[in-house]
Write a protein that holds these residues in place. Structure first.
Motif: not given
Length: 318
Positions: A259-267, A290-298
């Motif tokens: 299992y790994v989380g998606t990584e939108p920031n770190d290349k 697995i799509p990364r968890l987001t906070d209340e601000n998305g």
């Protein structure tokens, strides 16, 4: 051949060492803390070998002196230095073509790719460690053998996002092994990270937490100094690390999904995930991104964002 020792070398001698390594197609690794060099009657360097803590690096013998047993002499000197440091477990990475040579010097393979061979000075130590962690998973609800999953995390620090990834794996698998990167080169120490992870998942009954030791995502499995094409370094690093995970840990522990989380920031992490999705299925290991968890601000809950906030707060308090 005369031997000289540096802890490490500095000044002119270091410049000469770097020049010799360059002539052999190698780079000097700045993390080196001990080097032994061999010189000829004119004082010119004809061979060298180094240590970075308990990792043997930058081993080279000039073409004119191949076949004289010089490499074995240098390795003996590295072992003596390691013994003086109370380090009895050495690692070495080299090119696969050198496997027989270093096997004769009592180094044993851990993992290999087309570019890199990782060896250690204790036979089957990595495999024995993996076997010590092995545990049979309970049967699944449908009566089929239980699935065993794995997560490798630095957890620098452990966040709600890490917890979410572990929870997801625990719902889908009968047993989950969480490996915490042992190397102490992060913002938070290993002791701090270990404490937060173990406490953070203590209530999930089918989760086991382990140290990676030096076998996964560490300086040992990230060779760079003999990779000529520097653009390929990250690719080489990832593939060796995954080879060790698949051929040693997954094989011995019955792990069939990672299992790994998606990584939108770190290349670098994003590249690792892509190579993982390409490489592990060929070893019979499913990759669940697995799509990364987001906070209340998305916004994605990120350990790097937390570290940045802590650093900014520390700077503001000065």
């Amino acid at each position: 051949m005369d031997l000289q020792y540096g802890h490490p070398f500095k000044g002119r001698k270091l410049d000469d060492l770097k020049a010799f390594l360059h002539s052999m197609g190698l780079d000097y690794d700045e993390r080196i803390d001990f080097t032994v060099i061999g010189t000829d009657d004119d004082g010119a360097i004809i061979a060298c070998a180094s240590l970075d803590q308990n990792i043997c690096k930058c081993i080279a013998v000039s073409d004119d002196h191949q076949g004289e047993g010089i490499t074995a002499t240098l390795i003996t000197e590295l072992r003596k230095e390691a013994f003086a440091r109370n380090a009895d477990h050495l690692f070495l990475f080299t090119k696969p073509m050198n496997r027989a040579q270093f096997t004769d010097m009592a180094f044993f393979p851990i993992g290999q790719t087309t570019d890199v061979l990782l060896m250690e000075s204790k036979r089957n130590c990595a495999r024995d460690y993996a076997r010590s962690l092995k545990e049979d998973a309970p049967a699944a609800a449908n009566g089929q053998p239980g699935r065993i999953g794995a997560i490798v995390m630095n957890a620098n620090p452990f966040t709600a996002g890490h917890r979410y990834l572990v929870e997801t794996a625990a719902k889908e698998c009968e047993l989950v092994h969480v490996f915490v990167v042992s190397e102490d080169k992060s913002y938070f120490s290993f002791a701090e990270r270990w404490k937060r992870v173990t406490e953070g998942v203590a209530d999930i009954p089918n989760v086991r937490v382990h140290e990676t030791k030096q076998y996964m995502i560490s300086s040992v499995t990230f060779p760079t100094y003999f990779i000529k094409d520097k653009a390929r370094i990250e690719d080489v690093r990832c593939r060796l690390d995954l080879a060790v995970f698949a051929d040693v840990f997954a094989k011995e522990m019955g792990i069939t999904v990672r299992y790994v989380g998606t990584e939108p920031n770190d290349k670098v992490t994003a590249l690792y995930n892509e190579i993982m999705k390409e490489y592990l299925p060929g070893k019979g290991i499913e990759v669940r991104e697995i799509p990364r968890l987001t906070d209340e601000n998305g916004e994605v809950i990120s350990a790097s964002r937390i570290r940045k906030q802590l650093q900014e707060a520390a700077e503001a308090s000065k």
